[in-house]
Scaffold this motif. Structure first.
Motif, short mmCIF file in Angstrom:
data_model
loop_
_atom_site.label_atom_id
_atom_site.label_comp_id
_atom_site.label_asym_id
_atom_site.label_seq_id
_atom_site.Cartn_x
_atom_site.Cartn_y
_atom_site.Cartn_z
N ILE A 162 0.84 -1.20 0.00
CA ILE A 162 0.00 0.00 0.00
C ILE A 162 0.87 1.25 0.00
CG2 ILE A 162 -1.71 1.33 1.28
CD1 ILE A 162 -2.70 -1.31 2.48
N SER A 163 1.75 1.35 1.00
CA SER A 163 2.54 2.57 1.16
C SER A 163 3.60 2.38 2.23
CB SER A 163 1.64 3.74 1.55
OG SER A 163 2.37 4.90 1.84
N ASP A 164 4.66 3.16 2.15
CA ASP A 164 5.58 3.29 3.27
C ASP A 164 4.98 4.28 4.27
OD1 ASP A 164 7.50 1.60 2.19
OD2 ASP A 164 8.57 3.23 1.19
N TYR A 165 5.43 4.18 5.52
CA TYR A 165 5.10 5.18 6.52
C TYR A 165 6.31 5.37 7.43
CZ TYR A 165 4.18 1.23 9.72
OH TYR A 165 4.29 0.11 10.48
N HIS A 166 6.28 6.41 8.24
CA HIS A 166 7.46 6.77 9.01
C HIS A 166 7.15 6.87 10.50
CE1 HIS A 166 7.99 8.23 4.86
NE2 HIS A 166 9.21 7.77 5.02
N LEU A 167 8.16 6.61 11.30
CA LEU A 167 8.04 6.68 12.75
C LEU A 167 9.26 7.40 13.31
CD1 LEU A 167 7.58 3.39 11.80
CD2 LEU A 167 6.32 3.46 13.95
N HIS A 168 9.05 8.11 14.41
CA HIS A 168 10.15 8.82 15.08
C HIS A 168 9.98 8.72 16.59
CE1 HIS A 168 10.44 10.69 11.05
NE2 HIS A 168 11.72 10.84 11.36
N LEU A 256 12.59 5.86 11.43
CA LEU A 256 12.25 4.52 10.95
C LEU A 256 11.28 4.61 9.78
CD1 LEU A 256 13.00 4.31 14.08
CD2 LEU A 256 11.64 2.22 14.09
N THR A 257 11.41 3.68 8.87
CA THR A 257 10.48 3.54 7.75
C THR A 257 9.95 2.12 7.74
OG1 THR A 257 11.63 5.19 6.42
CG2 THR A 257 10.15 3.70 5.26
N ARG A 258 8.65 1.97 7.69
CA ARG A 258 8.00 0.68 7.59
C ARG A 258 7.00 0.73 6.43
NH1 ARG A 258 11.69 -0.10 10.58
NH2 ARG A 258 11.66 -1.17 12.62
N SER A 259 6.38 -0.40 6.14
CA SER A 259 5.45 -0.48 5.02
C SER A 259 4.14 -1.14 5.45
CB SER A 259 6.05 -1.28 3.87
OG SER A 259 7.28 -0.70 3.43
N LEU A 260 3.08 -0.80 4.75
CA LEU A 260 1.79 -1.46 4.92
C LEU A 260 1.48 -2.27 3.68
CD1 LEU A 260 -0.47 1.34 6.48
CD2 LEU A 260 0.74 -0.51 7.66
N TYR A 261 0.90 -3.46 3.89
CA TYR A 261 0.54 -4.36 2.80
C TYR A 261 -0.94 -4.72 2.91
CZ TYR A 261 5.58 -4.90 2.40
OH TYR A 261 6.93 -4.65 2.25
N ARG A 276 -12.78 -3.85 -5.99
CA ARG A 276 -13.11 -2.43 -5.98
C ARG A 276 -12.87 -1.82 -4.61
NH1 ARG A 276 -19.08 -1.82 -7.99
NH2 ARG A 276 -18.63 0.38 -7.53
N PHE A 277 -13.27 -2.54 -3.58
CA PHE A 277 -13.08 -2.04 -2.22
C PHE A 277 -11.59 -1.94 -1.89
CE2 PHE A 277 -12.55 -2.46 2.34
CZ PHE A 277 -13.45 -1.52 2.82
N ALA A 278 -10.83 -2.98 -2.24
CA ALA A 278 -9.40 -2.98 -1.94
C ALA A 278 -8.69 -1.83 -2.63
CB ALA A 278 -8.79 -4.32 -2.36
N ASP A 279 -9.06 -1.55 -3.88
CA ASP A 279 -8.44 -0.44 -4.61
C ASP A 279 -8.76 0.89 -3.94
OD1 ASP A 279 -7.39 -2.22 -6.41
OD2 ASP A 279 -8.90 -1.85 -7.97
N ARG A 280 -10.03 1.07 -3.57
CA ARG A 280 -10.43 2.32 -2.93
C ARG A 280 -9.77 2.46 -1.56
NH1 ARG A 280 -15.12 5.71 -2.70
NH2 ARG A 280 -14.46 7.45 -1.38
N SER A 282 -6.86 1.14 -0.57
CA SER A 282 -5.44 1.42 -0.74
C SER A 282 -5.21 2.88 -1.11
CB SER A 282 -4.86 0.50 -1.83
OG SER A 282 -4.90 -0.86 -1.43
N GLN A 283 -6.00 3.39 -2.03
CA GLN A 283 -5.88 4.79 -2.43
C GLN A 283 -6.13 5.71 -1.24
OE1 GLN A 283 -8.72 5.18 -5.62
NE2 GLN A 283 -7.63 3.74 -6.95
#
Length: 297
Positions: A162-168, A256-261, A276-280, A282-283
């Motif tokens: 889905i996307s990377d995200y960040h932590l501090h 830190l950088t992690r990812s969501l799947y 359709r739901f999964a695409d919406r 994720s966006q």
């Protein structure tokens, strides 16, 4: 012979491992659910559960039956999806029930607003968010899809990033923390070490810490403890806009950088509704992570 409604009750108990936990979703009381299970076992001439004070555990036969019943449920769901699509046209809104399993950080800080937007555009859709301090078991049909912080390595699953995200590292706004040495006399807030269910959630090495002085298996509880001055800890950047009492510290040293799947069962990949739901979803998650992180950049 067992009917589909009997199997529906069986699946609910198999997933909940309890009559009382299965009952609300079935819109029955626990006693009625118990009678339905007893009748099913009597009709089959075999035990499907081992009953104990701790709940209902599946027998070997029960596990085999659960897997077959889950496959039948998935096939029925796909057939209903196709019928809805054929009857309503390609532009019709989504309907029915969809359950998402996710870690509690995602469930608390991202999914409510993303799912609210999806629901507003699809009034016939019932969205359920299952927040668990563990990996959701899609094979047991605990959810229709799951969000994880690691890419699953086993199972009949389809996985998309889905996307990377960040932590501090975060601390109360009045905290004076300028160097790593300033952490030596600070209490560390974090996960209960033996309840970390994914290696990507183990942040102690990043902090150079040996132990956690205030711990919880919930990232939301950790954030609340930090807001009340309990110490310092790793916080998702996307959670910080909800915690105005906190600030990021030592950003040059600890980042830190992690990812969501997004994870789905392979047998569901032909479901137009779920796709359709999964695409919406994720966006929406990508956009919301970017929006919230920009507020603290």
């Amino acid at each position: 012979m067992a009917q589909w409604d009997d199997l529906r009750v069986f699946l609910a108990v198999a997933r909940a491992e309890s009559l009382s936990r299965a009952a609300p979703g079935l819109r029955m009381d626990a006693a009625t659910v118990g009678r339905r299970i007893a009748r099913l076992e009597r009709d089959l001439g075999a035990a499907l559960f081992v009953k104990s004070p701790q709940g209902y555990a599946l027998t070997d036969l029960g596990e085999r039956m659960r897997d077959r019943a889950a496959e039948a449920e998935a096939s029925l769901s796909l057939a209903l999806d196709e019928a809805r699509g054929a009857g309503a046209g390609d532009q019709a809104g989504m309907s029915g029930q969809i359950r998402i399993g996710a870690p509690d950080g995602v469930s608390n800080y991202l999914l409510p607003q993303v799912c609210a937007a999806i629901g507003a555009d699809n009034p016939g859709l019932e969205i359920q968010i299952l927040a668990l301090p563990r990996v959701v078991n899609l094979s047991k049909r605990e959810a229709d899809l799951a969000i994880t912080v690691s890419r699953p390595q086993a199972g009949r699953l389809t996985v998309k990033k889905i996307s990377d995200y960040h932590l501090h590292l975060a601390a109360p706004r009045d905290a004076e923390i300028r160097t790593l040495d300033d952490l030596q006399h600070r209490r560390i807030v974090g996960y209960i070490p033996d309840m970390i269910f994914d290696k990507e959630l183990d942040y102690l090495d990043e902090l150079g810490a040996q132990s956690v002085q205030l711990a919880s298996n919930s990232v939301s509880v950790q954030a609340m403890a930090l807001r009340h001055g309990a110490g310092v800890g790793i916080v998702h950047d996307f959670a910080l806009p909800f915690a105005p009492e906190l600030k990021r510290v030592l950003t040059d040293s600890i980042s830190l950088t992690r990812s969501l799947y997004l994870v789905r069962h392979t047998s569901d990949r032909s479901s137009e509704r779920l796709t359709r739901f999964a695409d919406r979803l994720s966006q929406g998650l990508r956009a919301e992570i970017a929006r919230l992180e920009a507020l603290v950049a």
